[in-house]
Design an enzyme around this catalytic site. Structure first.
Site, PDB file in Angstrom:
ATOM      1  N   ARG A 112       0.807  -1.238   0.000  1.00  0.00           N
ATOM      2  CA  ARG A 112       0.000   0.000   0.000  1.00  0.00           C
ATOM      3  C   ARG A 112       0.836   1.282   0.000  1.00  0.00           C
ATOM      4  O   ARG A 112       0.337   2.357   0.332  1.00  0.00           O
ATOM      5  CB  ARG A 112      -0.979   0.045   1.172  1.00  0.00           C
ATOM      6  N   LYS A 134       3.713  11.517 -11.604  1.00  0.00           N
ATOM      7  CA  LYS A 134       2.869  10.621 -12.411  1.00  0.00           C
ATOM      8  C   LYS A 134       3.605   9.300 -12.566  1.00  0.00           C
ATOM      9  O   LYS A 134       4.764   9.281 -12.970  1.00  0.00           O
ATOM     10  CB  LYS A 134       2.635  11.211 -13.798  1.00  0.00           C
ATOM     11  N   GLU A 176      11.227  18.328 -24.994  1.00  0.00           N
ATOM     12  CA  GLU A 176      10.384  18.646 -23.823  1.00  0.00           C
ATOM     13  C   GLU A 176      10.835  19.968 -23.179  1.00  0.00           C
ATOM     14  O   GLU A 176      10.017  20.696 -22.625  1.00  0.00           O
ATOM     15  CB  GLU A 176      10.421  17.506 -22.785  1.00  0.00           C
ATOM     16  N   LYS A 214       8.283  23.418 -14.468  1.00  0.00           N
ATOM     17  CA  LYS A 214       7.343  22.307 -14.326  1.00  0.00           C
ATOM     18  C   LYS A 214       6.889  22.183 -12.870  1.00  0.00           C
ATOM     19  O   LYS A 214       5.707  21.979 -12.594  1.00  0.00           O
ATOM     20  CB  LYS A 214       7.956  20.985 -14.822  1.00  0.00           C
ATOM     21  N   GLU A 224      -3.672  17.284 -12.309  1.00  0.00           N
ATOM     22  CA  GLU A 224      -4.058  17.660 -13.664  1.00  0.00           C
ATOM     23  C   GLU A 224      -5.554  17.894 -13.822  1.00  0.00           C
ATOM     24  O   GLU A 224      -6.209  17.291 -14.674  1.00  0.00           O
ATOM     25  CB  GLU A 224      -3.564  16.608 -14.674  1.00  0.00           C
ATOM     26  N   ARG A 228      -2.279  22.012 -15.241  1.00  0.00           N
ATOM     27  CA  ARG A 228      -1.178  21.097 -15.592  1.00  0.00           C
ATOM     28  C   ARG A 228      -1.274  20.625 -17.041  1.00  0.00           C
ATOM     29  O   ARG A 228      -0.283  20.173 -17.617  1.00  0.00           O
ATOM     30  CB  ARG A 228      -1.164  19.903 -14.616  1.00  0.00           C
ATOM     31  N   ASN A 232       0.885  19.444 -21.814  1.00  0.00           N
ATOM     32  CA  ASN A 232       0.529  18.562 -22.931  1.00  0.00           C
ATOM     33  C   ASN A 232       0.643  19.264 -24.291  1.00  0.00           C
ATOM     34  O   ASN A 232       0.210  18.709 -25.297  1.00  0.00           O
ATOM     35  CB  ASN A 232      -0.909  18.047 -22.773  1.00  0.00           C
ATOM     36  N   HIS A 235       1.312  17.312 -27.339  1.00  0.00           N
ATOM     37  CA  HIS A 235       1.154  15.891 -27.020  1.00  0.00           C
ATOM     38  C   HIS A 235      -0.101  15.258 -27.611  1.00  0.00           C
ATOM     39  O   HIS A 235      -0.115  14.056 -27.869  1.00  0.00           O
ATOM     40  CB  HIS A 235       1.179  15.678 -25.499  1.00  0.00           C
ATOM     41  N   HIS A 239       0.691  11.854 -29.519  1.00  0.00           N
ATOM     42  CA  HIS A 239       0.218  10.514 -29.164  1.00  0.00           C
ATOM     43  C   HIS A 239      -0.276   9.767 -30.400  1.00  0.00           C
ATOM     44  O   HIS A 239      -0.068   8.563 -30.533  1.00  0.00           O
ATOM     45  CB  HIS A 239      -0.876  10.596 -28.090  1.00  0.00           C
ATOM     46  N   HIS A 252       9.426   9.339 -28.195  1.00  0.00           N
ATOM     47  CA  HIS A 252       8.339  10.186 -27.687  1.00  0.00           C
ATOM     48  C   HIS A 252       8.646  11.677 -27.921  1.00  0.00           C
ATOM     49  O   HIS A 252       7.823  12.409 -28.466  1.00  0.00           O
ATOM     50  CB  HIS A 252       8.107   9.900 -26.201  1.00  0.00           C
TER      51      HIS A 252
END
Ligand SMILES: NC(=O)c1ccc[n+]([C@@H]2O[C@H](COP(=O)([O-])OP(=O)(O)OC[C@H]3O[C@@H](n4cnc5c(N)ncnc54)[C@H](O)[C@@H]3O)[C@@H](O)[C@H]2O)c1
Ligand SMILES: [Zn+2]
Length: 346
Positions: A112, A134, A176, A214, A224, A228, A232, A235, A239, A252
């Site tokens: 946990r 994330k 990035e 960031k 997000e 936030r 993206n 992005h 994607h 990426h």
């Protein structure tokens, strides 16, 4: 009758991102270093000399996005149980974003939740993946669809590791950095136009500034729910480019570079960005040999793929578009014709 479980929490999850030559790290409980064979061959010996703990176990997972799966998570968890790590133990993510995302996810679910620290070794992981909490893995439905928000206890960034990073991987990280500068900091963008990021001092400065920007966004919107999303930029398009290229044609960050150019086309078409600024951004991407165009065989299908993205809500897709360099706008009502033109580069 309603009984309230009162969970108004006051948790302080703050942590430090330490940018310096990696100093010795001493732990009072067991530690497991999660890494892959590529990073281990190059750098594990050095790391092992710096980490002290009652027991240090190394768990190597196969290298590559293809292994960012539940299966690999289970392998890692089994190793942790075999080594009898307990709730006071710490995981160390030693690698790029793939290792970081999986280590963070394991840390969030092992008994946990246990502590983890990040030691990113790619530029992309230093400026992006290791900051913000994330974590996650991919499955057959898409990338990063399973995961958690789970913050590390600390991040240790030592640009030394970059000395062995292949050029293309370096460029992917620069994409990035450019993403952050375009949306959030004009002065930083101008500095990037004249800087040479292959220079040791310059890359240190660029990493530090990217993280500052960031971290400021993450502090305001950890999960997000709004702000936030600015991270993206490029992005939504990226994607789909990754999907069309079967995740093998482009890295990426390379897809993000093309995605930013497409977002800029849309921004120019909707009148929010000048041709001149769009050209400056493209020029900066080209300076780091990043790809800036992609011809899709089926723009309609490309468009439809947006709606498979986990970030599309009730049939709406939000684009992050630059307004000028250093500022942005969220657009969720872009006309389909405009988006198709942006995809085709018109
Ligand atoms: N959690 C987040 O906020 C976040 C943000 C951005 C990206 N990501 C995730 O990060 C991943 C991409 O990360 P990445 O670009 O670091 O890819 P990666 O982890 O696959 O690393 C790229 C390659 O470089 C190798 N490598 C790592 N360090 C090296 C070094 N110092 N020298 C030589 N080779 C080295 C790796 O073994 C790998 O082959 C994706 O899975 C993406 O979803 C997460
Ligand atoms: Zn990205």
């Amino acid at each position: 009758m309603t009984i309230t479980v009162n969970l108004q929490k006051h948790i302080n999850d703050s942590y430090g991102i330490h940018m310096q030559e990696l100093a010795p790290l001493a732990f009072s409980e067991k530690v497991a270093i999660i890494t892959n064979p590529t990073v281990a061959d190059l750098h594990l010996e050095k790391l092992l000399k710096l980490v002290t703990a009652p027991s240090v176990k190394v768990v190597k997972i196969p290298d590559g996005e293809a292994y960012k799966t539940l299966e690999t998570i289970e392998t890692i968890l089994n190793e942790l149980f075999e080594q009898r790590l307990d709730r006071r133990s710490t995981l160390i993510a030693f690698g790029g974003g793939v290792v970081g995302d999986m280590t963070g996810f394991c840390a969030s679910i092992y008994q946990r939740g246990i502590n983890f620290v990040q030691i990113p070794t790619t530029l992309l992981a230093m400026v992006d993946a290791s900051v913000g909490g994330k974590t996650g893995i991919d499955n057959k439905f898409g990338k990063n669809l399973i995961g958690s928000f789970y913050q590390p206890k600390a991040v240790y960034i030592d640009p030394f590791w970059l000395s062995t990073l292949p050029d293309r991987e370096f460029g992917a990280g620069v994409a990035e950095i450019i993403k952050i500068a375009v949306t959030l900091d004009e002065e930083f963008f101008c500095w990037l136009e004249s800087a040479d990021l292959k220079n040791h001092e310059a890359i240190k400065e660029a990493i530090a500034r990217s993280i500052e920007l960031k971290a400021d966004i993450v502090a305001q919107d950890e999960k997000e729910s709004g702000l936030r999303q600015v991270l993206n930029y490029g992005h939504t398009f990226a994607h789909v480019i990754e999907l069309e290229g079967n995740y093998t044609e482009f890295l990426h960050g390379e897809s993000v570079a093309i995605g930013m150019v497409m977002a800029n086309n849309l921004a120019v078409n909707t009148g929010s960005l000048s041709h001149k600024d769009a050209a400056r951004i493209k020029h900066l991407l080209e300076k780091y040999d990043l790809p800036t165009s992609f011809s899709t065989s089926d723009p309609e299908q490309f468009y439809d793929s947006f709606f498979l993205d986990k970030k599309s809500h009730s049939g709406k897709i939000t684009f992050v578009l630059p307004r000028t360099i250093g500022d942005y706008v969220f657009v969720d009502d872009a006309k389909k014709e405009w988006v198709l033109e942006a995809i085709k580069g018109e």
